[in-house]
Design an enzyme around this catalytic site. Structure first.
Site, short mmCIF file in Angstrom:
data_model
loop_
_atom_site.label_atom_id
_atom_site.label_comp_id
_atom_site.label_asym_id
_atom_site.label_seq_id
_atom_site.Cartn_x
_atom_site.Cartn_y
_atom_site.Cartn_z
N THR A 125 -7.45 4.48 0.04
CA THR A 125 -6.29 3.53 -0.17
C THR A 125 -5.96 2.60 0.84
O THR A 125 -6.24 3.06 2.05
CB THR A 125 -5.15 4.48 -0.83
OG1 THR A 125 -4.05 3.49 -1.05
CG2 THR A 125 -4.84 5.38 0.47
N GLU A 127 -3.25 1.88 1.79
CA GLU A 127 -2.00 2.48 2.34
C GLU A 127 -2.23 3.15 3.77
O GLU A 127 -1.18 3.28 4.43
CB GLU A 127 -1.07 3.51 1.41
CG GLU A 127 -0.70 2.82 0.09
CD GLU A 127 0.40 3.57 -0.61
OE1 GLU A 127 0.77 4.60 0.12
OE2 GLU A 127 0.68 3.26 -1.74
N TYR A 152 1.91 10.72 2.20
CA TYR A 152 0.76 10.85 1.17
C TYR A 152 -0.25 9.85 2.23
O TYR A 152 -1.44 10.17 2.16
CB TYR A 152 1.22 9.94 -0.05
CG TYR A 152 -0.20 9.07 -0.65
CD1 TYR A 152 -1.27 9.95 -1.52
CD2 TYR A 152 -0.18 7.82 -0.67
CE1 TYR A 152 -2.11 9.40 -1.89
CE2 TYR A 152 -1.46 7.19 -1.35
CZ TYR A 152 -2.29 7.90 -1.84
OH TYR A 152 -3.45 7.38 -2.38
N LYS A 156 -4.11 11.06 3.47
CA LYS A 156 -5.32 10.02 3.13
C LYS A 156 -5.85 9.65 4.29
O LYS A 156 -7.23 9.83 4.39
CB LYS A 156 -5.03 9.05 2.18
CG LYS A 156 -4.54 9.33 0.65
CD LYS A 156 -5.52 9.98 -0.30
CE LYS A 156 -6.87 9.15 -0.67
NZ LYS A 156 -7.82 9.81 -1.70
P1 NAD Z 1 -4.09 10.96 -10.28
O1 NAD Z 1 -2.79 11.51 -9.82
O2 NAD Z 1 -4.06 10.12 -11.72
O3 NAD Z 1 -5.30 12.03 -10.55
C1 NAD Z 1 -5.43 12.86 -9.49
C2 NAD Z 1 -6.49 13.71 -10.29
O4 NAD Z 1 -6.87 14.90 -9.15
C3 NAD Z 1 -5.98 14.65 -11.26
O5 NAD Z 1 -6.79 14.83 -12.48
C4 NAD Z 1 -5.53 16.09 -10.70
O6 NAD Z 1 -5.51 17.14 -11.66
C5 NAD Z 1 -6.68 16.30 -9.72
N1 NAD Z 1 -6.47 17.20 -8.53
C6 NAD Z 1 -5.41 16.90 -7.69
N2 NAD Z 1 -5.27 18.26 -6.81
C7 NAD Z 1 -6.54 18.66 -7.07
C8 NAD Z 1 -7.15 19.83 -6.61
N3 NAD Z 1 -6.84 20.65 -5.55
N4 NAD Z 1 -8.82 20.17 -7.05
C9 NAD Z 1 -8.97 19.60 -7.81
N5 NAD Z 1 -8.59 18.51 -8.60
C10 NAD Z 1 -7.48 18.16 -8.29
O7 NAD Z 1 -4.71 9.80 -8.92
P2 NAD Z 1 -5.33 8.39 -9.32
O8 NAD Z 1 -4.16 7.49 -9.21
O9 NAD Z 1 -6.47 8.43 -10.16
O10 NAD Z 1 -6.23 8.30 -7.71
C11 NAD Z 1 -7.38 8.84 -7.63
C12 NAD Z 1 -7.93 8.58 -6.12
O11 NAD Z 1 -7.79 7.14 -5.74
C13 NAD Z 1 -6.91 9.52 -5.07
O12 NAD Z 1 -7.52 9.80 -4.16
C14 NAD Z 1 -5.93 8.22 -4.66
O13 NAD Z 1 -5.58 8.26 -3.28
C15 NAD Z 1 -7.14 6.99 -4.55
N6 NAD Z 1 -6.25 5.76 -5.05
C16 NAD Z 1 -5.40 5.45 -5.91
C17 NAD Z 1 -5.00 4.11 -6.23
C18 NAD Z 1 -3.98 3.87 -7.37
O14 NAD Z 1 -3.50 2.88 -7.53
N7 NAD Z 1 -3.63 4.87 -8.23
C19 NAD Z 1 -5.35 3.31 -5.33
C20 NAD Z 1 -6.19 3.30 -4.33
C21 NAD Z 1 -6.79 4.85 -4.09
O1 DAU Z 2 -1.80 0.86 -2.81
C1 DAU Z 2 -2.52 1.82 -3.46
C2 DAU Z 2 -1.61 2.90 -3.79
O2 DAU Z 2 -0.86 2.48 -4.93
C3 DAU Z 2 -2.30 4.37 -4.13
O3 DAU Z 2 -2.88 4.82 -2.93
C4 DAU Z 2 -1.19 5.34 -4.62
O4 DAU Z 2 -1.92 6.56 -5.01
C5 DAU Z 2 -0.80 4.87 -5.80
O5 DAU Z 2 0.30 5.47 -6.25
C6 DAU Z 2 0.09 3.29 -5.52
O6 DAU Z 2 0.99 3.62 -4.52
P1 DAU Z 2 2.54 2.88 -4.70
O7 DAU Z 2 3.52 3.47 -4.00
O8 DAU Z 2 2.34 1.51 -4.35
O9 DAU Z 2 2.65 2.57 -6.34
P2 DAU Z 2 3.91 3.01 -7.34
O10 DAU Z 2 3.72 2.76 -8.70
O11 DAU Z 2 4.56 4.37 -6.93
O12 DAU Z 2 4.84 1.78 -6.77
C7 DAU Z 2 4.78 0.48 -6.55
C8 DAU Z 2 5.64 -0.39 -6.17
O13 DAU Z 2 6.88 -0.31 -7.13
C9 DAU Z 2 6.33 0.29 -4.90
O14 DAU Z 2 6.59 -0.87 -4.16
C10 DAU Z 2 7.30 1.27 -5.23
C11 DAU Z 2 8.18 0.28 -6.76
N1 DAU Z 2 8.76 1.22 -7.48
C12 DAU Z 2 7.92 2.21 -7.77
C13 DAU Z 2 8.77 3.39 -8.70
C14 DAU Z 2 7.85 4.51 -9.25
C15 DAU Z 2 10.08 0.88 -8.03
O15 DAU Z 2 10.43 -0.11 -7.66
N2 DAU Z 2 10.41 1.71 -8.88
C16 DAU Z 2 9.95 2.99 -9.27
O16 DAU Z 2 10.47 3.56 -10.17
#
Ligand code: NAD
Ligand code: DAU
Length: 337
Positions: A125, A127, A152, A156
């Site tokens: 990520t 982050e 978090y 990572k």
């Molecule tokens: P998510 O929380 O939606 O999904 C995570 C998945 O991992 C789930 O299906 C969960 O059951 C599985 N999991 C958790 N712990 C586990 C374990 N111990 N063994 C096996 N499976 C397990 O996450 P996401 O938003 O799809 O993110 C996926 C990846 O991408 C993560 O590594 C996250 O850091 C990275 N990422 C996410 C974002 C974002 O915006 N969501 C952005 C950049 C990177």
């Molecule tokens: O940048 C990549 C990351 O993006 C991933 O690595 C993370 O897994 C993913 O969860 C996401 O992290 P953020 O913290 O940026 O996402 P989130 O949707 O939680 O929040 C987005 C922005 O919105 C952040 O500035 C916090 C704000 N927020 C979030 C929530 C849940 C609010 O203002 N209100 C809320 O209720």
């Protein structure tokens, strides 16, 4: 070709499993997931009987189970998504983030080394780079120092360093991708965009942290999938690639865009207490990946329109989630709104 996709029941991993099963019918795609609160298999109903889709319920931090599975299946590629992914949860319960994100990654690295995988693709990520200030000319590059601010992102960053170390020490072939905020179908409703859509549709207040001025760089999940596909097949061994599409928006802009798309009133916005250690701004310089041949297909306007429509068309999926364990989470996190 056997591809292990960890976390393939979650948001991005789930979209990636669908993408790979359909794009590469000759590959065997193995979804490895323990099914935490964030994982669900209903999203794979359409492919569960496909010959090239397989599922194993397994915890990535369980060394014996992972070793046994890897020795049996001898995967060619590992694409590692499985993680605890929500920043707010890492502030209240950091321990599971270390167990899953750090220890889990190390177990997978050992198992991948033992069977000599062709490549380990570690999905990380932006982050891990910490935060940028509001100067719009500054971006994260692959050379930006790691300076994670939340439990978090620290977990990572730790996993990124382990992947790097296994490459340097054991010559494990690998790539690390660092992506900005994803959005799109099957985004779990604890995150800003699906939380806003689901609450606005139910005429409930939308909690915006602080003043709503924090900036995120939004990328449609399918553009993230195509980036990982490209890195998996064409990425230079040992390299890091940033993924992002120059779609910077303040949180307030994002919330207002969704409210307007749904024809509701901005009175639904409620400013609440800020997140602890809230990173100001993320913004990605994706030029290294673009040079490899990647081009996103969505901009924020087309992507958010598609996403809002998807949530309208798939109410059953998110309504089931917000009526379950999520309800207690929401009350604990935000009070009884
Ligand atoms: P998510 O929380 O939606 O999904 C995570 C998945 O991992 C789930 O299906 C969960 O059951 C599985 N999991 C958790 N712990 C586990 C374990 N111990 N063994 C096996 N499976 C397990 O996450 P996401 O938003 O799809 O993110 C996926 C990846 O991408 C993560 O590594 C996250 O850091 C990275 N990422 C996410 C974002 C974002 O915006 N969501 C952005 C950049 C990177
Ligand atoms: O940048 C990549 C990351 O993006 C991933 O690595 C993370 O897994 C993913 O969860 C996401 O992290 P953020 O913290 O940026 O996402 P989130 O949707 O939680 O929040 C987005 C922005 O919105 C952040 O500035 C916090 C704000 N927020 C979030 C929530 C849940 C609010 O203002 N209100 C809320 O209720």
């Amino acid at each position: 070709m056997k591809v292990a996709v960890t976390g393939g029941a979650g948001f991005i991993g789930g979209n990636f499993v669908q993408y790979m099963v359909n794009k590469y019918p000759s590959y065997d795609i193995f979804n490895l997931d323990v099914l935490t609160y964030a994982g669900d298999l209903t999203k794979h109903k359409n492919i569960e009987n496909n010959e090239n889709y397989h599922f194993a319920k397994v915890d990535i931090s369980n060394r014996d189970e992972i070793m046994e599975l890897f020795n049996k299946e001898k995967f060619d590629y590992v694409v590692h998504f499985a993680a605890e992914s929500h920043v707010d949860r890492s502030i209240t319960e950091p321990e599971i983030f270390v167990k899953t994100n750090v220890l889990g990654t190390q177990v997978l690295l050992d198992a991948s080394k033992a069977i000599n995988v062709k490549k380990f693709v570690h999905v990380s990520t932006d982050e891990v780079y910490g935060e940028l200030d509001f100067d719009p000319t500054t971006f994260f590059t692959e050379d930006t120092p790691l300076q994670p601010n939340s439990p978090y992102s620290a977990s990572k960053a730790s996993s990124d360093l382990l992947v790097r170390a296994y490459h340097e020490t054991f010559k494990l072939p690998m790539n690390i991708t660092r992506c900005s905020n994803n959005y799109g179908p099957y985004h779990f409703p604890e995150k800003l965009i699906p939380l806003t859509i689901s609450r606005v549709l139910n005429d409930q207040k939308v909690p915006v942290y602080g003043t709503g001025e924090n900036i995120r760089d939004w990328l449609h999940v399918l553009d993230h999938c195509s980036a990982i596909d490209l890195v998996m097949h064409e990425g230079e061994n040992g390299e890091v690639y940033n993924v992002g599409g120059h779609n910077e928006r303040t949180n307030l802009e994002v919330v207002k865009t969704i409210i307007s798309a749904l024809g509701k009133s901005e009175d639904l916005i409620e400013f609440v207490q800020d997140r602890l250690g809230h990173d100001k701004r993320y913004a990605i310089d994706p030029s290294k990946l673009e040079k490899l041949g990647w081009k996103p297909t969505y901009n924020f306007d087309t992507g958010i329109a598609q996403t809002v429509q998807w949530y309208l068309d798939n109410k059953e999926w998110w309504e089931t989630i917000i009526s379950g364990e999520y309800k207690q989470y929401f009350e604990k996190q935000y009070g009884n709104k």
